[in-house]
Design a protein around this motif. Sequence first.
Motif, PDB file in Angstrom:
ATOM      1  N   PRO A 155     -34.843  -4.935   2.524  1.00  0.00           N
ATOM      2  CA  PRO A 155     -36.130  -5.333   1.943  1.00  0.00           C
ATOM      3  C   PRO A 155     -35.928  -6.310   0.785  1.00  0.00           C
ATOM      4  CG  PRO A 155     -36.071  -2.971   2.330  1.00  0.00           C
ATOM      5  CD  PRO A 155     -34.678  -3.470   2.588  1.00  0.00           C
ATOM      6  N   PRO A 156     -36.934  -7.140   0.487  1.00  0.00           N
ATOM      7  CA  PRO A 156     -36.780  -8.149  -0.572  1.00  0.00           C
ATOM      8  C   PRO A 156     -36.432  -7.580  -1.935  1.00  0.00           C
ATOM      9  CG  PRO A 156     -38.722  -8.611   0.761  1.00  0.00           C
ATOM     10  CD  PRO A 156     -38.223  -7.261   1.177  1.00  0.00           C
ATOM     11  N   ASP A 157     -36.866  -6.357  -2.238  1.00  0.00           N
ATOM     12  CA  ASP A 157     -36.488  -5.720  -3.502  1.00  0.00           C
ATOM     13  C   ASP A 157     -36.446  -4.212  -3.276  1.00  0.00           C
ATOM     14  OD1 ASP A 157     -39.109  -4.811  -3.503  1.00  0.00           O
ATOM     15  OD2 ASP A 157     -39.777  -6.059  -5.162  1.00  0.00           O
ATOM     16  N   ASP A 158     -36.069  -3.491  -4.324  1.00  0.00           N
ATOM     17  CA  ASP A 158     -35.956  -2.038  -4.187  1.00  0.00           C
ATOM     18  C   ASP A 158     -37.105  -1.300  -4.868  1.00  0.00           C
ATOM     19  OD1 ASP A 158     -35.314  -2.529  -6.808  1.00  0.00           O
ATOM     20  OD2 ASP A 158     -33.321  -1.615  -6.743  1.00  0.00           O
ATOM     21  N   GLU A 159     -38.187  -2.028  -5.153  1.00  0.00           N
ATOM     22  CA  GLU A 159     -39.345  -1.391  -5.772  1.00  0.00           C
ATOM     23  C   GLU A 159     -40.107  -0.563  -4.742  1.00  0.00           C
ATOM     24  OE1 GLU A 159     -39.626  -1.443  -8.849  1.00  0.00           O
ATOM     25  OE2 GLU A 159     -38.619  -3.265  -9.553  1.00  0.00           O
ATOM     26  N   SER A 160     -40.903   0.369  -5.231  1.00  0.00           N
ATOM     27  CA  SER A 160     -41.715   1.212  -4.379  1.00  0.00           C
ATOM     28  C   SER A 160     -43.173   1.127  -4.833  1.00  0.00           C
ATOM     29  CB  SER A 160     -41.222   2.659  -4.441  1.00  0.00           C
ATOM     30  OG  SER A 160     -41.962   3.487  -3.577  1.00  0.00           O
ATOM     31  N   PRO A 161     -44.118   1.056  -3.894  1.00  0.00           N
ATOM     32  CA  PRO A 161     -43.942   1.037  -2.448  1.00  0.00           C
ATOM     33  C   PRO A 161     -43.410  -0.303  -1.946  1.00  0.00           C
ATOM     34  CG  PRO A 161     -46.257   0.741  -2.995  1.00  0.00           C
ATOM     35  CD  PRO A 161     -45.549   1.031  -4.290  1.00  0.00           C
ATOM     36  N   ARG A 162     -42.798  -0.277  -0.763  1.00  0.00           N
ATOM     37  CA  ARG A 162     -42.210  -1.481  -0.192  1.00  0.00           C
ATOM     38  C   ARG A 162     -43.270  -2.549   0.080  1.00  0.00           C
ATOM     39  NH1 ARG A 162     -37.021  -1.189  -1.481  1.00  0.00           N
ATOM     40  NH2 ARG A 162     -35.867   0.451  -0.416  1.00  0.00           N
ATOM     41  N   LEU A 163     -42.856  -3.804  -0.055  1.00  0.00           N
ATOM     42  CA  LEU A 163     -43.728  -4.891   0.367  1.00  0.00           C
ATOM     43  C   LEU A 163     -43.932  -4.818   1.878  1.00  0.00           C
ATOM     44  CD1 LEU A 163     -42.210  -7.881  -1.649  1.00  0.00           C
ATOM     45  CD2 LEU A 163     -44.308  -6.645  -2.164  1.00  0.00           C
ATOM     46  N   HIS A 164     -45.090  -5.245   2.325  1.00  0.00           N
ATOM     47  CA  HIS A 164     -45.350  -5.347   3.760  1.00  0.00           C
ATOM     48  C   HIS A 164     -44.770  -6.678   4.239  1.00  0.00           C
ATOM     49  CE1 HIS A 164     -47.555  -4.890   7.568  1.00  0.00           C
ATOM     50  NE2 HIS A 164     -47.699  -6.203   7.500  1.00  0.00           N
ATOM     51  N   THR A 165     -43.851  -6.626   5.201  1.00  0.00           N
ATOM     52  CA  THR A 165     -43.211  -7.846   5.696  1.00  0.00           C
ATOM     53  C   THR A 165     -43.330  -7.943   7.208  1.00  0.00           C
ATOM     54  OG1 THR A 165     -41.025  -6.807   5.915  1.00  0.00           O
ATOM     55  CG2 THR A 165     -41.530  -7.874   3.810  1.00  0.00           C
ATOM     56  N   GLU A 166     -43.381  -9.173   7.706  1.00  0.00           N
ATOM     57  CA  GLU A 166     -43.342  -9.455   9.132  1.00  0.00           C
ATOM     58  C   GLU A 166     -42.313 -10.557   9.360  1.00  0.00           C
ATOM     59  OE1 GLU A 166     -47.201  -9.751  11.261  1.00  0.00           O
ATOM     60  OE2 GLU A 166     -48.091  -9.471   9.272  1.00  0.00           O
ATOM     61  N   THR A 167     -41.501 -10.411  10.403  1.00  0.00           N
ATOM     62  CA  THR A 167     -40.488 -11.411  10.719  1.00  0.00           C
ATOM     63  C   THR A 167     -41.119 -12.582  11.445  1.00  0.00           C
ATOM     64  OG1 THR A 167     -38.729  -9.747  10.856  1.00  0.00           O
ATOM     65  CG2 THR A 167     -38.336 -11.852  11.954  1.00  0.00           C
ATOM     66  N   ILE A 168     -40.848 -13.781  10.934  1.00  0.00           N
ATOM     67  CA  ILE A 168     -41.325 -15.000  11.592  1.00  0.00           C
ATOM     68  C   ILE A 168     -40.298 -15.490  12.601  1.00  0.00           C
ATOM     69  CG2 ILE A 168     -42.026 -17.391  11.234  1.00  0.00           C
ATOM     70  CD1 ILE A 168     -42.917 -16.631   8.424  1.00  0.00           C
ATOM     71  N   GLU A 169     -39.038 -15.604  12.166  1.00  0.00           N
ATOM     72  CA  GLU A 169     -37.981 -16.062  13.055  1.00  0.00           C
ATOM     73  C   GLU A 169     -36.620 -15.800  12.433  1.00  0.00           C
ATOM     74  OE1 GLU A 169     -37.559 -20.237  13.678  1.00  0.00           O
ATOM     75  OE2 GLU A 169     -37.541 -20.724  11.549  1.00  0.00           O
ATOM     76  N   ASP A 170     -35.588 -15.819  13.259  1.00  0.00           N
ATOM     77  CA  ASP A 170     -34.203 -15.838  12.801  1.00  0.00           C
ATOM     78  C   ASP A 170     -33.641 -17.216  13.099  1.00  0.00           C
ATOM     79  OD1 ASP A 170     -34.330 -13.221  12.022  1.00  0.00           O
ATOM     80  OD2 ASP A 170     -33.270 -12.421  13.758  1.00  0.00           O
ATOM     81  N   THR A 171     -32.932 -17.792  12.143  1.00  0.00           N
ATOM     82  CA  THR A 171     -32.365 -19.123  12.327  1.00  0.00           C
ATOM     83  C   THR A 171     -30.938 -19.145  11.805  1.00  0.00           C
ATOM     84  OG1 THR A 171     -32.715 -21.501  11.908  1.00  0.00           O
ATOM     85  CG2 THR A 171     -33.196 -19.989  10.100  1.00  0.00           C
ATOM     86  N   GLU A 172     -30.087 -19.970  12.398  1.00  0.00           N
ATOM     87  CA  GLU A 172     -28.686 -20.036  12.021  1.00  0.00           C
ATOM     88  C   GLU A 172     -28.486 -20.986  10.851  1.00  0.00           C
ATOM     89  OE1 GLU A 172     -24.313 -21.155  14.023  1.00  0.00           O
ATOM     90  OE2 GLU A 172     -26.185 -21.435  15.148  1.00  0.00           O
ATOM     91  N   LEU A 173     -27.604 -20.610   9.928  1.00  0.00           N
ATOM     92  CA  LEU A 173     -27.213 -21.501   8.848  1.00  0.00           C
ATOM     93  C   LEU A 173     -26.100 -22.411   9.362  1.00  0.00           C
ATOM     94  CD1 LEU A 173     -27.966 -21.797   5.786  1.00  0.00           C
ATOM     95  CD2 LEU A 173     -25.827 -20.606   5.295  1.00  0.00           C
ATOM     96  N   VAL A 174     -26.227 -23.702   9.117  1.00  0.00           N
ATOM     97  CA  VAL A 174     -25.227 -24.685   9.540  1.00  0.00           C
ATOM     98  C   VAL A 174     -24.884 -25.572   8.351  1.00  0.00           C
ATOM     99  CG1 VAL A 174     -25.904 -24.660  11.971  1.00  0.00           C
ATOM    100  CG2 VAL A 174     -27.063 -26.203  10.384  1.00  0.00           C
ATOM    101  N   VAL A 175     -23.941 -26.482   8.553  1.00  0.00           N
ATOM    102  CA  VAL A 175     -23.512 -27.372   7.478  1.00  0.00           C
ATOM    103  C   VAL A 175     -23.948 -28.793   7.796  1.00  0.00           C
ATOM    104  CG1 VAL A 175     -21.547 -28.308   6.195  1.00  0.00           C
ATOM    105  CG2 VAL A 175     -21.556 -25.899   6.890  1.00  0.00           C
ATOM    106  N   ALA A 176     -24.627 -29.433   6.854  1.00  0.00           N
ATOM    107  CA  ALA A 176     -25.024 -30.837   6.982  1.00  0.00           C
ATOM    108  C   ALA A 176     -23.919 -31.711   6.426  1.00  0.00           C
ATOM    109  CB  ALA A 176     -26.336 -31.083   6.237  1.00  0.00           C
ATOM    110  N   VAL A 177     -23.446 -32.669   7.229  1.00  0.00           N
ATOM    111  CA  VAL A 177     -22.328 -33.536   6.843  1.00  0.00           C
ATOM    112  C   VAL A 177     -22.701 -34.987   7.117  1.00  0.00           C
ATOM    113  CG1 VAL A 177     -20.661 -31.701   7.401  1.00  0.00           C
ATOM    114  CG2 VAL A 177     -21.230 -33.434   9.131  1.00  0.00           C
ATOM    115  N   PRO A 178     -21.991 -35.938   6.490  1.00  0.00           N
ATOM    116  CA  PRO A 178     -22.232 -37.339   6.818  1.00  0.00           C
ATOM    117  C   PRO A 178     -21.892 -37.600   8.282  1.00  0.00           C
ATOM    118  CG  PRO A 178     -20.981 -37.123   4.772  1.00  0.00           C
ATOM    119  CD  PRO A 178     -21.014 -35.771   5.399  1.00  0.00           C
TER     120      PRO A 178
END
Length: 297
Positions: A155-178
């Motif tokens: 979760p985004p933080d450890d506070e209570s009650p938890r934030l309500h979250t919905e997943t939009i997408e999963d995306t891969e981290l890549v490296v931008a190079v010249p």
Amino acid sequence: MDVSSTGLRVLQQIAESGSFTAAATRLRYTQSAVSRQAASLEREAGATLFERRSDGVRLTPAGLTLLRHARTILDTLTAAERDLTGTAPRTEVVRLGVFLSAGSVVLPVMLGRLAASDPHLTVTTVEGTTPGLTRALRAGSIDLAVLTSRPPHRPPDDESPRLHTETIEDTELVVAVPAAGGFAGRTSVHVDELVDAPWIAAPSSRPEPLLGVWPGLPGRPRVVHSTRDWLTKLQLVAGGFGVTTVPARLAPLLPPGVSLLHVDGASPEIRRVLVARLPGHATPAVTAVTRAIMAAV
């Protein structure tokens, strides 16, 4: 309990910024004035509201309870002021926060959809890091946030009650190079080749991570340029002045002269994109904006 609206605004800003100093800057007060307001709030509440930590200030359970009521009180005062001055908005306003690389991908499409489907809604936006936007949600400064998380996707933080979250997408981290030079024509790079690379990264402060450097890079990264602006980062990459990490979703927006490489020799770095709000029933306006965000990605 006799508290002032000024004290409640100070409470809200401390919750959002995570420090007395930052709250003072945002409110244009001196730090001593903020400290006095905080002490006065604690006296009136008869409880400790703030926990002083090495990485800043966070609200105690009593502080979070008072914050919840402060949001309602301050919103009511704002509405009363608008009614008295005749400046009540003609449209419903949703305050949206987005993390640093999401705006260019999400906002244009989302706003276009809303203009067609819900013209009575107005969306205002603010950009920030996931920790900062999470604090802003808790403080009531924004209504909705587009956040990111890395495995194991806690979760985004450890506070209570938890934030309500919905997943939009999963995306891969890549490296931008010249696109020209040593990486020309390649589709991947081994993590060991990145150890001595010149990195372009966003400045960070505890507890926020350094953005733009490959996570878990062996050794200390050599950061040669520091900027939060994604266009600046990518233009520096195009000019051959360094490399940086980007979510793969940014591929359609790359300027000429930039290539994206997958990283070999390391576990895939998957970034989850979330839309978050305070727990409880969402207003129709927040629901409409959430629906538009989900459809925009």
